[in-house]
Write an enzyme that holds these catalytic residues in place. Structure first.
Site, PDB file in Angstrom:
ATOM      1  N   HIS A  17       0.847  -1.208   0.000  1.00 27.15           N
ATOM      2  CA  HIS A  17       0.000   0.000   0.000  1.00 27.15           C
ATOM      3  C   HIS A  17       0.875   1.249   0.000  1.00 27.15           C
ATOM      4  CE1 HIS A  17      -3.067  -2.647   2.295  1.00 27.15           C
ATOM      5  NE2 HIS A  17      -3.633  -2.373   1.150  1.00 27.15           N
ATOM      6  N   LYS A  41     -15.611  -7.004   0.311  1.00 23.08           N
ATOM      7  CA  LYS A  41     -14.534  -7.986   0.365  1.00 23.08           C
ATOM      8  C   LYS A  41     -14.215  -8.416   1.799  1.00 23.08           C
ATOM      9  CE  LYS A  41     -10.488  -7.741  -2.180  1.00 23.08           C
ATOM     10  NZ  LYS A  41      -9.502  -6.907  -2.896  1.00 23.08           N
ATOM     11  N   ARG A  92      -2.022  -6.144  -8.301  1.00 24.57           N
ATOM     12  CA  ARG A  92      -0.883  -7.034  -8.048  1.00 24.57           C
ATOM     13  C   ARG A  92      -0.785  -8.123  -9.098  1.00 24.57           C
ATOM     14  NH1 ARG A  92      -3.044  -7.593  -2.109  1.00 24.57           N
ATOM     15  NH2 ARG A  92      -4.875  -7.207  -3.382  1.00 24.57           N
ATOM     16  N   SER A 130      -2.766  -7.761   2.873  1.00 32.95           N
ATOM     17  CA  SER A 130      -3.056  -7.641   4.305  1.00 32.95           C
ATOM     18  C   SER A 130      -3.464  -9.004   4.862  1.00 32.95           C
ATOM     19  CB  SER A 130      -4.179  -6.638   4.546  1.00 32.95           C
ATOM     20  OG  SER A 130      -3.809  -5.374   4.059  1.00 32.95           O
TER      21      SER A 130
HETATM   22  P1  ADP Z   1      -9.607  -3.716  -0.497  1.00 29.72           P
HETATM   23  O1  ADP Z   1     -10.349  -3.962   0.728  1.00 29.72           O
HETATM   24  O2  ADP Z   1     -10.220  -2.740  -1.403  1.00 29.72           O
HETATM   25  O3  ADP Z   1      -9.029  -4.911  -1.172  1.00 29.72           O
HETATM   26  P2  ADP Z   1      -7.021  -3.276   0.499  1.00 29.72           P
HETATM   27  O4  ADP Z   1      -6.753  -2.544   1.754  1.00 29.72           O
HETATM   28  O5  ADP Z   1      -6.744  -4.726   0.506  1.00 29.72           O
HETATM   29  O6  ADP Z   1      -8.432  -2.909   0.067  1.00 29.72           O
HETATM   30  O7  ADP Z   1      -6.239  -2.616  -0.679  1.00 29.72           O
HETATM   31  C1  ADP Z   1      -6.549  -1.362  -1.204  1.00 29.72           C
HETATM   32  C2  ADP Z   1      -6.008  -1.283  -2.589  1.00 29.72           C
HETATM   33  O8  ADP Z   1      -4.607  -1.508  -2.553  1.00 29.72           O
HETATM   34  C3  ADP Z   1      -6.573  -2.305  -3.566  1.00 29.72           C
HETATM   35  O9  ADP Z   1      -6.616  -1.704  -4.837  1.00 29.72           O
HETATM   36  C4  ADP Z   1      -5.555  -3.402  -3.549  1.00 29.72           C
HETATM   37  O10 ADP Z   1      -5.550  -4.109  -4.768  1.00 29.72           O
HETATM   38  C5  ADP Z   1      -4.282  -2.584  -3.383  1.00 29.72           C
HETATM   39  N1  ADP Z   1      -3.212  -3.355  -2.781  1.00 29.72           N
HETATM   40  C6  ADP Z   1      -3.236  -4.114  -1.681  1.00 29.72           C
HETATM   41  N2  ADP Z   1      -2.043  -4.690  -1.439  1.00 29.72           N
HETATM   42  C7  ADP Z   1      -1.229  -4.272  -2.445  1.00 29.72           C
HETATM   43  C8  ADP Z   1       0.126  -4.532  -2.807  1.00 29.72           C
HETATM   44  N3  ADP Z   1       0.885  -5.374  -2.118  1.00 29.72           N
HETATM   45  N4  ADP Z   1       0.594  -3.931  -3.893  1.00 29.72           N
HETATM   46  C9  ADP Z   1      -0.197  -3.118  -4.637  1.00 29.72           C
HETATM   47  N5  ADP Z   1      -1.456  -2.850  -4.378  1.00 29.72           N
HETATM   48  C10 ADP Z   1      -1.980  -3.417  -3.300  1.00 29.72           C
END
Ligand code: ADP
Length: 161
Positions: A17, A41, A92, A130
């Site tokens: 992130h 999600k 990703r 996460s």
């Molecule tokens: P969500 O609940 O929308 O999946 P996340 O907190 O998991 O939210 O992630 C927010 C955004 O960041 C999403 O677009 C997700 O694809 C992206 N994201 C999460 N982890 C990574 C990572 N390791 N690299 C790039 N983007 C990421």
């Protein structure tokens, strides 16, 4: 003045992130990192909304382009209210694509003037989520390479027996 919104659960924030936040800050004048109360999600989160906001504020403390806010309600309404021109999402792998594609097109249907921008993280972070970080921490593994130090501590506190 170009403002973008980076929405997500951030439960908790990872280095992936943070990589997306840094990249987005090169493109926009201001970035609102919007922490979703809950979403489709993730019905339940490990960290409360206040904990996630506090962790994010700590993570972005030195970045003057970033504002951290709570996202309650429809993303496009929040984006419009803040006069954002774009929504930033991280991509990703192919597995992210279908959900992201659907969301982006639905959001465009509702708000044609706001573009969704997808950013690819540094290769090292493409496998990072996460969910996987929480799983490793829950099982007593070392997550120091994946999240900032205060997140390591926060995870430890959640999982102390
Ligand atoms: P969500 O609940 O929308 O999946 P996340 O907190 O998991 O939210 O992630 C927010 C955004 O960041 C999403 O677009 C997700 O694809 C992206 N994201 C999460 N982890 C990574 C990572 N390791 N690299 C790039 N983007 C990421």
């Amino acid at each position: 003045m170009r403002l973008a919104i980076y929405p997500g659960s951030f439960d908790p924030i990872t280095n992936g992130h943070l990589d997306v936040i840094e990249r987005a800050c090169r493109l926009f004048d201001e970035l609102i990192v919007a922490v979703a109360l809950n979403d489709q999600k993730h019905a339940t989160t490990l960290f409360s909304i206040d904990e996630r906001l506090a962790i994010l504020r700590e993570a972005c403390r030195e970045n003057r382009k970033v504002r951290v806010a709570k996202l309650d309600g429809l993303l496009v309404n929040f984006a419009r209210a803040n006069e954002a021109c774009a929504i930033v999402r991280g991509l990703r792998a192919v597995s992210d694509f279908e959900f992201e594609f659907q969301m982006a097109l639905m959001n465009r249907k509702m708000e044609p003037d706001i573009e969704t921008i997808f950013m690819m993280p540094k290769e090292d972070y493409t496998y990072l989520s996460s969910r996987i970080v929480k799983e490793i921490a829950r099982l007593g593994g070392n997550v120091e390479a994946f999240v900032p130090t205060y997140v390591v501590k926060a995870l430890r506190q959640k999982f102390v027996k």
